[in-house]
Write an enzyme that holds these catalytic residues in place. Structure first.
Site, PDB file in Angstrom:
ATOM      1  N   ASP A   8       0.844  -1.190   0.000  1.00 38.83           N
ATOM      2  CA  ASP A   8       0.000   0.000   0.000  1.00 38.83           C
ATOM      3  C   ASP A   8       0.881   1.242   0.000  1.00 38.83           C
ATOM      4  O   ASP A   8       1.856   1.317   0.749  1.00 38.83           O
ATOM      5  CB  ASP A   8      -0.897   0.021   1.247  1.00 38.83           C
ATOM      6  CG  ASP A   8      -2.071  -0.943   1.105  1.00 38.83           C
ATOM      7  OD1 ASP A   8      -2.178  -1.579   0.042  1.00 38.83           O
ATOM      8  OD2 ASP A   8      -2.861  -1.060   2.061  1.00 38.83           O
TER       9      ASP A   8
ATOM     10  N   ASP B  36     -13.496  -6.287  -6.796  1.00 37.91           N
ATOM     11  CA  ASP B  36     -13.766  -6.474  -5.372  1.00 37.91           C
ATOM     12  C   ASP B  36     -15.161  -7.074  -5.255  1.00 37.91           C
ATOM     13  O   ASP B  36     -16.140  -6.473  -5.703  1.00 37.91           O
ATOM     14  CB  ASP B  36     -13.729  -5.129  -4.625  1.00 37.91           C
ATOM     15  CG  ASP B  36     -12.313  -4.552  -4.546  1.00 37.91           C
ATOM     16  OD1 ASP B  36     -11.351  -5.288  -4.859  1.00 37.91           O
ATOM     17  OD2 ASP B  36     -12.187  -3.375  -4.181  1.00 37.91           O
TER      18      ASP B  36
END
Lengths: 199, 255
Positions: free
Chosen positions: B11, B130
């Site tokens: 990230d 997702d």
């Protein structure tokens, strides 16, 4: 100096950055005169076969490349740049390739996932200085939906299995081309690029 | 021998890696270049950088980051998060990034998949899906980091992105993400059966058995994981040895 041919097809920066990382002087250009001043030439590229041939023609790069190869000077094709050395491709019927290595480019048959994406290993078809220090069975990174089928076995440098066995590398003297991406294949890939720079 | 890929996900916020990466011998745990090089040396097969920069003004920092990574890291890497249009994609690929991953932007404008695949090649267009379970064998696509339901069926969406020219699917189970309970096997299997594209399984990795399970039971081509690698619970090398012992083909870096 290593000249990377810029013909508007895809990502050339990673090839440039890999040679620079290895300490070689390198430039990216579509300028013919500048390319001819290089010691070795690289044809990378991703995208469609027919589009790529058109881009090469529009930039008047075809004849200089053919002459360069006829002169036996170091030339490296990568991925689409490997496929373009052949006569034709199923991807773009009716459009002739550079025709440097006799043979065709064909699509993977049904039964395997397309694109062939990821790491796969090499068997050696013959010996060549570009493979110095690289062990048979080493892994390289592939991304492609079509593969080359040379007419003559003498041109097969490396082979790889994906569904069936195909030529993952071809060569003829100082002309070398790989279907995989040496610039994305970690240390072993960098070794090939370094060897190429020394051809 | 075609290998299953192990992909650490990092990230990135304002061009720096966040979420407490904990390696020994790291000088700067936030430096994407140093971390990328460590993962490359360890045998990671690819890297994914997920940009979570919230502030619009600072989004540009991820392009700079990608350019630096491409100077030192020579395995494929994908950048995702916040990529909105063709211009973002062009700029990102020009840094030397290999692939871009589209999520919300692709759902909102599916033609972006087709135009990007045509212009830049399918190989660089990763569609991140997702998915959240709604009932047995039914999953819904969610966007905006899982906050917004779309009403779109995940399996249908996977087929659609394939027909539009996507090169790969990065499939995250929002039910499993962050739980460390293992990947969502039925979801991953359903998507793998629906498309002929490479699928990266993501969400839920808590131990090495989880990696082996999703690979052997679904046909996933790659596994993405974050915390099990970042916090030093397992090294990439250990993960590969574990999978190799189970007969799963992995790239050995000592060949």
């Amino acid at each position: 100096m290593i000249g990377i041919i810029d013909y508007g097809m895809g990502n050339l920066r990673s090839v440039e950055k890999a040679f620079a990382f290895l300490g070689h002087e390198v430039f990216v250009t579509s300028d013919v005169a500048r390319l001819l001043s290089a010691r070795a030439m690289v044809l990378p590229g991703v995208g469609a076969f027919g589009d790529a041939m058109r881009e090469l023609q529009e930039r008047n790069l075809v004849e200089p490349i053919l002459q360069w190869v006829r002169d036996g000077r170091p030339f490296l094709g990568i991925c689409l740049g490997c496929q373009l050395l052949f006569d034709a491709s199923e991807e773009s019927p009716g459009i002739g390739g550079l025709g440097i290595i006799p043979g065709e480019v064909v699509r993977f048959p049904n039964g395997v996932k397309v694109p062939h994406m990821g790491w796969n290993d090499l068997g050696f078809g013959k010996s060549h200085p570009i493979l110095d220090g690289v062990k048979e069975g080493s892994f390289f990174y592939f991304v492609h939906s079509y593969y080359v089928r040379p007419k003559a076995d003498e041109h097969i440098l490396t082979v790889t299995d994906y569904g069936s066995r195909f030529a993952s590398g071809v060569s003829s003297g100082k002309l070398v081309a790989f279907q995989f991406h040496p610039e994305k294949s970690s240390d072993t890939g960098l070794r090939l690029l370094d060897n190429f720079a020394g051809l | 021998m075609h290998c299953v890929r192990i992909i650490p996900c990092l990230d990135v916020d304002k061009g720096r890696v966040v979420k407490g990466i904990n390696f020994v011998d790291i000088r700067d745990a936030g430096d994407p270049v140093e971390l990328g090089a460590v993962y490359d040396a360890e045998g990671a097969d690819e890297l994914v950088f997920l940009d979570i920069t919230a502030s619009h003004e600072q989004r540009g920092l991820v392009f700079e980051m990608a350019s630096h990574v491409a100077e030192k890291v020579f395995i494929p890497f994908t950048v995702g998060g916040g990529i909105r249009d063709a211009d973002d994609i062009r700029r990102m690929l020009a840094t030397g990034s290999d692939k871009i991953s589209l999520n919300t932007a692709a759902v909102q404008n599916p033609q972006l998949i087709a135009s990007s695949a045509r212009r830049f090649g399918s190989q660089c267009v990763v569609i991140a899906i997702d998915a959240k379970m709604r009932s047995a064998e039914h999953w819904e696509v969610v966007i905006h980091g899982g906050r917004t339901p779309t009403g779109i069926d995940a399996i249908e969406w996977a087929r659609k992105v394939e027909s539009l020219g996507a090169g790969e699917i990065l499939l995250t189970s929002m039910d499993r993400d962050g739980t460390k309970e293992g990947y969502d096997i039925p979801l991953t299997r359903a998507i793998c059966e629906a498309v002929n594209l490479p699928v990266i399984a993501s969400g839920g990795a808590g131990n090495l058995d989880h990696l082996a399970d999703v690979i052997s039971q679904t046909g996933a081509d790659a596994v993405l994981a974050a915390s099990i690698f970042h916090y030093g619970e397992y090294s990439i090398k250990e993960a590969k040895e574990f999978l190799a012992d189970k007969g799963i083909p992995v790239r050995k870096t000592d060949a």
